[in-house]
Design a protein around this motif. Structure first.
Motif: not given
Length: 190
Positions: A50-56
């Protein structure tokens, strides 16, 4: 003045209930402690996705999406969900939450409503005009969560008073039917 005092009292109750204080149902308390406010000891592999998906992504339009997606992941695990039926294509963070919980995610709309099975979960992210479909899902024992529900959808969810638990927050309304639990309702700070 009374309205102001009532809003302060409601805020206090939401805070207490969202931390497990004043929640007298063992089933509801378990959901609060495992999904709503699990503390720092719970970490799921799905959080990283989830964090990787929303990071950018620019999240100004929905600043709580990361928190809501992680809550959804914990809730799916706590309820032992096998299949999440997801009504909307708003953001893939909720899809990733389902994958992180090891759940089969089934995107659908109300015209293609599959027959609910045990261990299903329904997530609404959009307006739903089919009140009978929601009532049928709840009657079949399917947990229903609505994020930013419309007034009509919230009204239907708030009318549920059969066995189980209902959590109501500002953004999220969650109804979890359970035949082994007397009905209880709590205001939450999601």
């Amino acid at each position: 003045m009374m309205k102001f005092l009532r809003s302060i009292g409601d805020a206090y109750l939401r805070w207490r209930h969202s931390h497990g204080f004043g929640v007298h149902s063992p089933f509801a308390y378990s959901l609060v402690k495992r999904a709503v406010r699990p503390g720092r000891k719970y970490k799921f592999y799905g959080y990283r996705y989830i964090d990787e998906l929303l990071s950018d992504k620019d999240l100004e339009w929905y600043p709580g999406i990361r928190r809501d997606a992680k809550f959804l992941l914990r809730l799916l695990v706590a309820l032992g969900v096998k299949r999440m039926i997801y009504y909307h294509d708003w953001d893939t963070a909720f899809y990733e939450a389902g994958n992180g919980a090891g759940v089969v995610v089934y995107p659908a709309d109300l015209r293609q409503l599959p027959e609910p099975k045990p261990n299903d979960f329904i997530l609404f992210m959009s307006e739903c005009d089919d009140n009978e479909a929601i009532e049928r899902l709840l009657a079949d024992g399917t947990p229903v969560m609505a994020i930013f529900p419309s007034d009509s959808m919230k009204r239907i969810l708030m009318q549920y008073d059969k066995n189980g638990v209902r959590f109501e927050g500002k953004r999220i309304t969650l109804v979890v039917p359970n035949p082994d639990v007397a009905f209880v309702a709590y205001k939450m700070r999601f």
